[in-house]
Enzyme design. Sequence first.
Site, PDB file in Angstrom:
ATOM      1  CB  CYS A 194      35.941  53.221  41.740  1.00 56.37           C
ATOM      2  SG  CYS A 194      34.210  53.161  42.238  1.00 56.37           S
ATOM      3  CG  HIS A 198      40.919  49.987  42.733  1.00 55.65           C
ATOM      4  ND1 HIS A 198      41.790  49.109  43.335  1.00 55.65           N
ATOM      5  CD2 HIS A 198      39.966  50.270  43.644  1.00 55.65           C
ATOM      6  CE1 HIS A 198      41.351  48.860  44.570  1.00 55.65           C
ATOM      7  NE2 HIS A 198      40.251  49.550  44.786  1.00 55.65           N
ATOM      8  NE  ARG A 237      36.929  44.580  48.120  1.00 58.22           N
ATOM      9  CZ  ARG A 237      37.310  45.698  48.728  1.00 58.22           C
ATOM     10  NH1 ARG A 237      36.432  46.425  49.387  1.00 58.22           N
ATOM     11  NH2 ARG A 237      38.568  46.091  48.693  1.00 58.22           N
ATOM     12  CB  CYS A 241      34.588  50.346  47.863  1.00 58.09           C
ATOM     13  SG  CYS A 241      35.979  49.258  47.521  1.00 58.09           S
TER      14      CYS A 241
END
Lengths: 280, 109, 125
Positions: A194, A198, A237, A241
Amino acid sequence: MNKIIMLTAALVMVLGLTWGGVALATPQADQAIWQSYYQKRFPNVPKEDFINGVYAIDPVSRESWEAIEEFPPYEMAISQGEKMWNTPFANGKTYRDCFPNGPAIAGKYPYWDKERGMVVTLPLAINECREANGEGPLKYKKGPIADILSYLRYQSRGQLTKVEIPEDDPKALEAYEKGKQFYFARRGQLNFSCANCHVQNPGNLLRSDILSPALGHTTHFPVYRSKWGEIGTLHRRFSGCNKQVRAKPFKVQGEEYRNLEYFLTYMQNGLPLNGPGARK
Amino acid sequence: MRTHHFSAGILVAALAAGLPTGSWADDQADFEKAMTAAREARKKAATVGGEWRDIGKFLKQAEQAAAKGDFATANQLAEKARRQGELGYEQAMSQKDVGLPAYMIAGSK
Amino acid sequence: MIALKTTLAGAVGTALIAACVLALAPGLNAADAPTGNPEAGKEIANDRKLGNCMACHVMPDIESPGNIGPPLIGMQARYPDKEKLRAQIWDATVANPDSSMPPFGKHGILTEQQLNDVLEYIWSL
């Protein structure tokens, strides 16, 4: 012998203090690093504005987003959700019987349930309420669950994210640590965590999309995504991802994603809730 | 030389009769061995949360190919699935102690 | 019959020796011998499900590319040793553990042939 132990203990302490964030990685220390990292990276963005995701850092797309927010695509979902909230179950009871402080209850979730030894999220609590009243559970990714969540989160707008990790239960810290490990672990054939997108690359372009900063990532769910053409939940979500990096997604509302939500929401402590939201 | 012709004759007869020949049975056995290895690798990856997205799809496609007698494709797919299971497991094990990365800690100061 | 066999064996042997000599000749090692096809490599590089290089790199003939990685230009100056570039595409986290580039070789995102094709194309940029 005692001397050696004392010496070792002292050494460990000194090293621990020197290493700072590494050795003393408490949730509080993690959170301070997390929030400061984004503010240092985007010094012109006021902290509260991070709840607006990529639009906090991209003035160009912000304009069209603000136009969308004037006639929000999630309005129908809110009114559908309100209807659900007020409609009694077959047994005559309503959601209010489960959530006496409702409907503005989103700020309480996710929380650590000591008796059950697990993270409880709002969608999970909604389904447990339904099942306790003889109703079937809702599917967790979209549809009616997104409707009632939209209503509850809309009513909770302005509440501050305030996730607690009770210090009297080491299992709560363990769940947090598992969520953290999940967040930073590379996975899937494409080998992305992740964090690769991000944390490492917010503001950079993935093809023509600007990657959003993870500060504020949980505040606006459920979300109407233009890509979906409908409203979806946070775990939908997560699942999407994971698939994008070619990892097998985990069960929505399973332990992995609940722990991930626990960690990720804790990182946003202090930020106001602004769901439901609209995103690309 | 004579024996050779003789066994070839049996083979032709067997094929004509639609009976499973030795080589078909061998192919099937080899394929099943490859599939077992692939399923085990997949399971091992899953126990550490490291399964990749397409392994299940490859296994299904491998079965379909084998059912059609295309063992070359079937074995290739089973092998790919096994490899992905192993890589997913290795990847998950290499990541089990990760936390806030150094660049994030440095960037917060 | 016997004579023919000997001749054949001799020819094969000569060819093998020649191949060995070629392989050992300076400047003609396996890395430099073009094993990939740059035209095929370009297609693979630009395929969203294969290379998808433009998701992160500025590249020729690509509209609105990403900028997570460095632009792919002057590659022979940046990588005089083609093998180093190959290693980078194979698994960039070896050289830099924080690299977010997918390990195209190690994880089998590209086949060996596809990787060689892409290598030839990228090295030509």
